[in-house]
Design a protein around this motif. Structure first.
Motif, PDB file in Angstrom:
ATOM      1  N   VAL A 189      -6.594 -36.784  11.945  1.00 44.62           N
ATOM      2  CA  VAL A 189      -6.729 -37.012  13.394  1.00 44.62           C
ATOM      3  C   VAL A 189      -5.385 -36.831  14.083  1.00 44.62           C
ATOM      4  O   VAL A 189      -5.290 -36.174  15.130  1.00 44.62           O
ATOM      5  CB  VAL A 189      -7.289 -38.418  13.663  1.00 44.62           C
ATOM      6  CG1 VAL A 189      -7.285 -38.724  15.165  1.00 44.62           C
ATOM      7  CG2 VAL A 189      -8.698 -38.549  13.109  1.00 44.62           C
ATOM      8  N   TRP A 190      -4.325 -37.395  13.520  1.00 42.73           N
ATOM      9  CA  TRP A 190      -2.984 -37.245  14.108  1.00 42.73           C
ATOM     10  C   TRP A 190      -2.572 -35.783  14.157  1.00 42.73           C
ATOM     11  O   TRP A 190      -1.959 -35.334  15.127  1.00 42.73           O
ATOM     12  CB  TRP A 190      -1.965 -38.061  13.300  1.00 42.73           C
ATOM     13  CG  TRP A 190      -2.169 -39.542  13.399  1.00 42.73           C
ATOM     14  CD1 TRP A 190      -2.713 -40.227  14.444  1.00 42.73           C
ATOM     15  CD2 TRP A 190      -1.837 -40.522  12.413  1.00 42.73           C
ATOM     16  NE1 TRP A 190      -2.743 -41.569  14.171  1.00 42.73           N
ATOM     17  CE2 TRP A 190      -2.208 -41.796  12.936  1.00 42.73           C
ATOM     18  CE3 TRP A 190      -1.259 -40.471  11.143  1.00 42.73           C
ATOM     19  CZ2 TRP A 190      -2.018 -42.973  12.230  1.00 42.73           C
ATOM     20  CZ3 TRP A 190      -1.070 -41.646  10.433  1.00 42.73           C
ATOM     21  CH2 TRP A 190      -1.440 -42.874  10.979  1.00 42.73           C
ATOM     22  N   PHE A 191      -2.914 -35.045  13.111  1.00 39.98           N
ATOM     23  CA  PHE A 191      -2.586 -33.618  13.096  1.00 39.98           C
ATOM     24  C   PHE A 191      -3.311 -32.916  14.245  1.00 39.98           C
ATOM     25  O   PHE A 191      -2.725 -32.075  14.940  1.00 39.98           O
ATOM     26  CB  PHE A 191      -2.988 -33.004  11.754  1.00 39.98           C
ATOM     27  CG  PHE A 191      -2.491 -31.598  11.560  1.00 39.98           C
ATOM     28  CD1 PHE A 191      -1.294 -31.354  10.898  1.00 39.98           C
ATOM     29  CD2 PHE A 191      -3.215 -30.512  12.027  1.00 39.98           C
ATOM     30  CE1 PHE A 191      -0.830 -30.065  10.717  1.00 39.98           C
ATOM     31  CE2 PHE A 191      -2.760 -29.214  11.849  1.00 39.98           C
ATOM     32  CZ  PHE A 191      -1.563 -28.992  11.191  1.00 39.98           C
ATOM     33  N   GLY A 192      -4.581 -33.254  14.446  1.00 41.79           N
ATOM     34  CA  GLY A 192      -5.340 -32.645  15.532  1.00 41.79           C
ATOM     35  C   GLY A 192      -4.792 -33.012  16.905  1.00 41.79           C
ATOM     36  O   GLY A 192      -4.651 -32.157  17.782  1.00 41.79           O
ATOM     37  N   LEU A 193      -4.466 -34.291  17.084  1.00 39.14           N
ATOM     38  CA  LEU A 193      -3.897 -34.725  18.362  1.00 39.14           C
ATOM     39  C   LEU A 193      -2.543 -34.070  18.603  1.00 39.14           C
ATOM     40  O   LEU A 193      -2.235 -33.653  19.730  1.00 39.14           O
ATOM     41  CB  LEU A 193      -3.756 -36.252  18.378  1.00 39.14           C
ATOM     42  CG  LEU A 193      -5.066 -37.060  18.377  1.00 39.14           C
ATOM     43  CD1 LEU A 193      -4.770 -38.547  18.216  1.00 39.14           C
ATOM     44  CD2 LEU A 193      -5.862 -36.807  19.653  1.00 39.14           C
ATOM     45  N   GLY A 194      -1.736 -33.980  17.533  1.00 39.29           N
ATOM     46  CA  GLY A 194      -0.434 -33.328  17.656  1.00 39.29           C
ATOM     47  C   GLY A 194      -0.545 -31.846  17.956  1.00 39.29           C
ATOM     48  O   GLY A 194       0.371 -31.242  18.514  1.00 39.29           O
ATOM     49  N   SER A 195      -1.690 -31.261  17.594  1.00 43.45           N
ATOM     50  CA  SER A 195      -1.931 -29.841  17.867  1.00 43.45           C
ATOM     51  C   SER A 195      -2.499 -29.614  19.265  1.00 43.45           C
ATOM     52  O   SER A 195      -2.818 -28.492  19.631  1.00 43.45           O
ATOM     53  CB  SER A 195      -2.893 -29.267  16.819  1.00 43.45           C
ATOM     54  OG  SER A 195      -2.327 -29.367  15.525  1.00 43.45           O
ATOM     55  N   GLY A 196      -2.652 -30.696  20.021  1.00 42.00           N
ATOM     56  CA  GLY A 196      -3.085 -30.563  21.412  1.00 42.00           C
ATOM     57  C   GLY A 196      -4.557 -30.781  21.662  1.00 42.00           C
ATOM     58  O   GLY A 196      -5.049 -30.486  22.752  1.00 42.00           O
ATOM     59  N   PHE A 197      -5.292 -31.329  20.667  1.00 38.33           N
ATOM     60  CA  PHE A 197      -6.725 -31.541  20.837  1.00 38.33           C
ATOM     61  C   PHE A 197      -7.014 -33.020  21.078  1.00 38.33           C
ATOM     62  O   PHE A 197      -6.910 -33.833  20.170  1.00 38.33           O
ATOM     63  CB  PHE A 197      -7.489 -31.036  19.615  1.00 38.33           C
ATOM     64  CG  PHE A 197      -7.303 -29.564  19.374  1.00 38.33           C
ATOM     65  CD1 PHE A 197      -8.004 -28.640  20.120  1.00 38.33           C
ATOM     66  CD2 PHE A 197      -6.403 -29.121  18.429  1.00 38.33           C
ATOM     67  CE1 PHE A 197      -7.821 -27.286  19.925  1.00 38.33           C
ATOM     68  CE2 PHE A 197      -6.206 -27.766  18.225  1.00 38.33           C
ATOM     69  CZ  PHE A 197      -6.920 -26.841  18.970  1.00 38.33           C
TER      70      PHE A 197
END
Length: 357
Positions: A174-182
């Motif tokens: 989830v953090w990776f996705g949020l960090g990717s702008g999603f």
């Protein structure tokens, strides 16, 4: 004056250069840094060429002037690296989903595993809609453990990427996705997904089949669901052996599922067994949506205690589970967690690239 060489520390050199450029527009104000003046004056020893080429001149300066340079390099360098990683996160691109259902969600490429970009609510609504339309497919509920196992097993990575959905079970994804702008990604925890779907399908014609767990676990889960969601339709249960199904057992399961038609087929095995099972049996069993939810079979009926919400939100559920089952899980987490962090850093920095097959 044609050139004004300014040898002061940052940011003072930049400030003086700006003033000098205004005072003497025809001159070139050249910020060469305080160290350069000291080097040419012979007051400071310059680093050897091999140290400079290796990017370690900062370490050489720190050794020469530890008091002056301590704050700059001990705190400045890590802060610089963190900001570069954040920038890399920001521009990480999602990879289109390869799935049996072209209307599904896009996926985020995490070490070659396509993680669906969605939330718990959108996942549940989508799957209920798929079951109502009798669209066949399976759902992988995947965290760092499943992603790391996929690095060693191409068949598991293929199972993840051929799924109807592969949802983020752990906070690191989830953090990776949020960090990717999603912003439209959140954790889809297996037990929560099961609760959500069971609640929404109570009193409807949609039915459920429970496959997995130790002897007696599936029946306890069935009773729990019927007590918690009065009116829910449980079509049947099946407790598989620890080893793969024999030919006779496979025929028996196929016949049981055919007779007890279900829309949702819940699988309570560990990773990678449940993902590989679903990939193999999605075309053999008369059901619509298969979901691998693992420990949900133990957590929902209270056989295994679930972690508090704040521990799950902090991404520390792996540590909570390790404390519960140290003998079984110590090897998994002491290898998986550091390996996942290391490989993710390599992907962010562009040093490790894997495509979704």
């Amino acid at each position: 004056i044609d050139f004004i060489f300014i040898g002061m520390g940052t940011p003072r050199s930049e400030e003086v250069a700006h003033i000098a450029a205004k005072a003497s527009p025809k001159s070139i104000a050249w910020h060469i840094g305080g160290g350069t003046i000291m080097f040419y004056a012979g007051l400071l020893k310059e680093a050897p060429v091999w140290i400079r080429r290796a990017g370690l001149q900062w370490l050489h300066r720190l050794a020469i002037e530890p008091v002056l340079m301590f704050t700059r390099y001990v705190f400045g360098n890590p802060a610089f690296i963190v900001r570069i990683l954040r920038q890399s996160f920001k521009y990480s691109k999602p990879v289109p989903k390869h799935s049996v259902d072209s209307s599904s969600f896009n996926r985020l490429n995490i070490l070659g595993v396509g993680i669906s970009i969605l939330t718990l609510r959108t996942a549940a609504d989508f799957l209920i809609n798929a079951a109502q339309k009798k669209s066949a497919g399976y759902v992988c509920v995947t965290g760092a453990h499943g992603i790391i196992e996929s690095q060693k097993r191409p068949d598991l990575r293929e199972a993840h990427n051929r799924s109807l959905l592969t949802v983020p079970d752990g906070m690191p994804a989830v953090w990776f996705g949020l960090g990717s702008g999603f912003s439209n990604i959140s954790r889809v925890y297996g037990p929560d997904l099961m609760r959500h779907i069971c609640h929404k399908t109570t009193g409807t014609s949609l039915s459920h089949f429970l496959y997995g767990g130790r002897p007696g676990v599936a029946d306890r889960l069935k009773k729990h669901l019927q007590d918690t969601y009065p009116g829910i339709e449980i079509a049947g249960t099946y407790t598989p052996p620890f080893e793969p199904l024999s030919t006779d057992q496979e025929k028996e399961l196929i016949e049981i599922v055919r007779l007890n038609k279900s829309n949702f087929f819940w699988v309570g095995l560990s990773t990678p067994k449940q993902e590989l099972f679903m990939a193999e049996y999605i075309d053999k069993l008369d059901t619509s949506v298969m979901l691998g939810v693992g420990a949900a079979f133990d957590i929902l009926p209270g056989i295994q205690k679930d972690a508090p919400g704040w521990i799950k939100n902090a991404g520390l559920q792996w540590f909570y589970r390790l404390c519960q089952e140290p003998r079984r899980l110590w090897k998994r987490y002491f290898i998986v967690v550091p390996t996942f962090i290391f490989l993710i850093l390599l992907q962010i920095l562009g040093l490790k690239k894997k495509h979704i097959d």
